[in-house]
Design a protein around this motif. Structure first.
Motif, PDB file in Angstrom:
ATOM      1  N   GLY A 207     -11.460   5.670 -14.687  1.00 25.86           N
ATOM      2  CA  GLY A 207     -10.260   6.497 -14.776  1.00 25.86           C
ATOM      3  C   GLY A 207     -10.047   7.322 -13.517  1.00 25.86           C
ATOM      4  O   GLY A 207      -8.926   7.391 -12.992  1.00 25.86           O
ATOM      5  N   PHE A 208     -11.120   7.933 -12.999  1.00 28.77           N
ATOM      6  CA  PHE A 208     -10.986   8.787 -11.812  1.00 28.77           C
ATOM      7  C   PHE A 208     -10.654   7.951 -10.573  1.00 28.77           C
ATOM      8  O   PHE A 208      -9.792   8.335  -9.776  1.00 28.77           O
ATOM      9  N   THR A 209     -11.338   6.812 -10.399  1.00 29.00           N
ATOM     10  CA  THR A 209     -11.031   5.956  -9.245  1.00 29.00           C
ATOM     11  C   THR A 209      -9.632   5.372  -9.362  1.00 29.00           C
ATOM     12  O   THR A 209      -8.960   5.147  -8.349  1.00 29.00           O
ATOM     13  N   GLY A 210      -9.188   5.132 -10.584  1.00 28.85           N
ATOM     14  CA  GLY A 210      -7.819   4.649 -10.774  1.00 28.85           C
ATOM     15  C   GLY A 210      -6.798   5.677 -10.324  1.00 28.85           C
ATOM     16  O   GLY A 210      -5.793   5.333  -9.689  1.00 28.85           O
ATOM     17  N   VAL A 211      -7.059   6.941 -10.638  1.00 33.41           N
ATOM     18  CA  VAL A 211      -6.164   8.019 -10.190  1.00 33.41           C
ATOM     19  C   VAL A 211      -6.132   8.080  -8.663  1.00 33.41           C
ATOM     20  O   VAL A 211      -5.059   8.212  -8.050  1.00 33.41           O
ATOM     21  N   ILE A 212      -7.305   7.962  -8.032  1.00 30.23           N
ATOM     22  CA  ILE A 212      -7.366   7.980  -6.565  1.00 30.23           C
ATOM     23  C   ILE A 212      -6.554   6.828  -5.983  1.00 30.23           C
ATOM     24  O   ILE A 212      -5.801   6.994  -5.011  1.00 30.23           O
ATOM     25  N   ASN A 213      -6.681   5.646  -6.584  1.00 33.27           N
ATOM     26  CA  ASN A 213      -5.972   4.470  -6.069  1.00 33.27           C
ATOM     27  C   ASN A 213      -4.455   4.633  -6.169  1.00 33.27           C
ATOM     28  O   ASN A 213      -3.715   4.119  -5.321  1.00 33.27           O
ATOM     29  N   THR A 214      -3.981   5.327  -7.192  1.00 42.56           N
ATOM     30  CA  THR A 214      -2.534   5.523  -7.315  1.00 42.56           C
ATOM     31  C   THR A 214      -1.990   6.433  -6.222  1.00 42.56           C
ATOM     32  O   THR A 214      -0.786   6.457  -5.974  1.00 42.56           O
ATOM     33  N   LEU A 215      -2.889   7.169  -5.575  1.00 41.29           N
ATOM     34  CA  LEU A 215      -2.475   8.080  -4.497  1.00 41.29           C
ATOM     35  C   LEU A 215      -2.612   7.432  -3.124  1.00 41.29           C
ATOM     36  O   LEU A 215      -2.583   8.133  -2.101  1.00 41.29           O
ATOM     37  N   SER A 216      -2.760   6.104  -3.078  1.00 40.33           N
ATOM     38  CA  SER A 216      -3.011   5.418  -1.807  1.00 40.33           C
ATOM     39  C   SER A 216      -1.915   5.693  -0.781  1.00 40.33           C
ATOM     40  O   SER A 216      -2.208   5.960   0.392  1.00 40.33           O
ATOM     41  N   GLU A 217      -0.665   5.640  -1.190  1.00 45.26           N
ATOM     42  CA  GLU A 217       0.421   5.867  -0.239  1.00 45.26           C
ATOM     43  C   GLU A 217       0.437   7.312   0.240  1.00 45.26           C
ATOM     44  O   GLU A 217       0.746   7.587   1.413  1.00 45.26           O
ATOM     45  N   VAL A 218       0.093   8.238  -0.651  1.00 42.77           N
ATOM     46  CA  VAL A 218       0.016   9.651  -0.261  1.00 42.77           C
ATOM     47  C   VAL A 218      -1.116   9.859   0.740  1.00 42.77           C
ATOM     48  O   VAL A 218      -0.958  10.536   1.768  1.00 42.77           O
ATOM     49  N   VAL A 219      -2.277   9.252   0.449  1.00 42.63           N
ATOM     50  CA  VAL A 219      -3.442   9.392   1.325  1.00 42.63           C
ATOM     51  C   VAL A 219      -3.155   8.804   2.705  1.00 42.63           C
ATOM     52  O   VAL A 219      -3.442   9.427   3.742  1.00 42.63           O
TER      53      VAL A 219
END
Length: 395
Positions: A207-219
């Motif tokens: 769940g936590f890594t999934g949240v990080i992945n959804t922020l890929s464009e932001v990162v």
């Protein structure tokens, strides 16, 4: 806050976070199953490049680019990269213009030994493409990614609140109890609690890594306005590039010399979003299983062919790159992927049983309210929260 109020608060948090995110989590779990084995599935695809002697020399990158553009005269090249699933090939990503949106692209796959254009599959169709798009953004672009990120955060909060409810219960009962002598609802409740606790560590990680992945464009956007802007600052007022660009092969060679422990795998052309108007951005990765997810960008002057800067990625970009394979269990080969798939299936059971429990509890509560009158509604709701896990509780 009293114990009763604490239990009621955690119960409400668990109930509403679970209800809001469950349908989307079910979709993510179902679409995630085939994606766990994406490497194995993609490995079943026929190899595009023919078998040739290992000593066959490779065509220069400059020649490959020239051939690819000659076959697509109305296009410009934005990226060149290697696909690990298609050995002995180089892929060109072409577009109508350098400033066209990311969805405007055409891939051209070429044999790096013969320089011939190969007939590759359409990457924007098929079962795996649909699964990937549903899992990443539901075909809604960045808005879909951020929405799924929000659902992931609610999922993590549902897990935490579930643990806060389950912990005190297990002080009174044996771990893993299933009250088979009680009602069907209590049996499902115990199974829901047990499976939820068994998978809690996995669920939090995914769940936590999934949240990080959804922020890929932001990162990546933060990297562009931060480190990339610093690396290209000396060229801010430089005259626009004119004439022929420097050798692409030379750009790769200077990158290899600057980081011999790494291997270049992708280049972004001048004017693209991951470079500047004056540089090739050559991205290199580690050569070992432990370092291949750590990326290092090198900027090579596209006019002179000289290396102007090369840095380690910021921690938040590395966190993104490291979380992507962890999300799908890509670090431990097939055995870890099988474990990931089993946990995924168990989580589907947890989600479905949670929905069943909510509907069953809601139905039972309404029936009692109808029998006892609206004045007892609040007492019944409190009783449902505080006594549901009692041995004497029954439907």
């Amino acid at each position: 806050m009293s114990t009763t109020k604490q239990v009621k608060t955690w119960f409400q948090i668990h109930k509403w976070t679970s209800l809001i995110c469950t349908a989307f989590l079910l979709m993510l779990c179902v679409t995630g199953l085939p994606l766990i084995f994406h490497e194995e599935i993609e490995g079943l695809e026929p190899r595009l490049a023919p078998t040739l002697p290992a000593s066959t020399p490779k065509v220069s990158l400059n020649k490959l680019v020239e051939t690819g553009l000659q076959a697509n005269p109305s296009k410009v090249i934005r990226f060149l990269y290697w696909d690990d699933h298609q050995p002995n090939t180089v892929t060109l990503s072409l577009s109508d213009s350098l400033t066209a949106p990311p969805t405007n692209f055409k891939t051209v796959i070429m044999d790096e030994r013969t320089g011939k254009v190969l007939e590759g599959p359409n990457d924007q169709e098929g079962f795996m493409y649909v699964m990937l798009q549903l899992h990443t953004d539901m075909f809604m672009g960045m808005g879909g990614k951020l929405f799924l990120g929000l659902m992931g955060m609610l999922f993590v909060l549902a897990i935490i609140s579930g643990l806060m409810l389950y912990g005190p219960i297990m002080k009174r009962f044996d771990f893993g109890m299933i009250r088979t002598e009680k009602s069907s609802r209590l049996k499902w409740l115990d199974l829901h609690n047990l499976l939820g606790v068994v998978t809690v560590a996995w669920a939090v990680v995914v769940g936590f890594t999934g949240v990080i992945n959804t922020l890929s464009e932001v990162v990546l956007g933060l990297w562009q306005v931060g480190q990339l802007a610093e690396m290209t600052a000396p060229y801010k007022n430089a005259a626009p590039l004119t004439g022929k660009l420097s050798s692409l092969d030379q750009a790769f060679e200077v990158t290899r010399r600057a980081a011999p422990e790494m291997e270049p795998y992708l280049v972004a052309y001048p004017g693209t979003m991951f470079s500047s108007k004056h540089h090739y951005a050559v991205f290199a990765k580690g050569k070992t299983p432990l370092t291949e997810r750590l990326i290092k960008p090198a900027l090579v002057d596209a006019k002179t062919g000289k290396l102007t800067d090369m840095r380690d990625m910021p921690w938040f970009v590395n966190a993104l790159f490291l979380s992507q394979p962890l999300h799908f269990g890509d670090y431990g080969g097939l055995p870890l992927k099988i474990i990931w798939a089993l946990f995924d299936l168990v989580t589907i059971v947890v989600l479905i049983s949670g929905l069943y429990l909510w509907f069953a509890r809601n139905k039972a509560t309404k029936a009692q309210i109808a029998r006892m009158g609206q004045s007892k509604a609040k007492q019944i709701e409190n009783a449902e929260i505080l006594t549901l896990n009692s041995p004497a509780t029954d439907d």
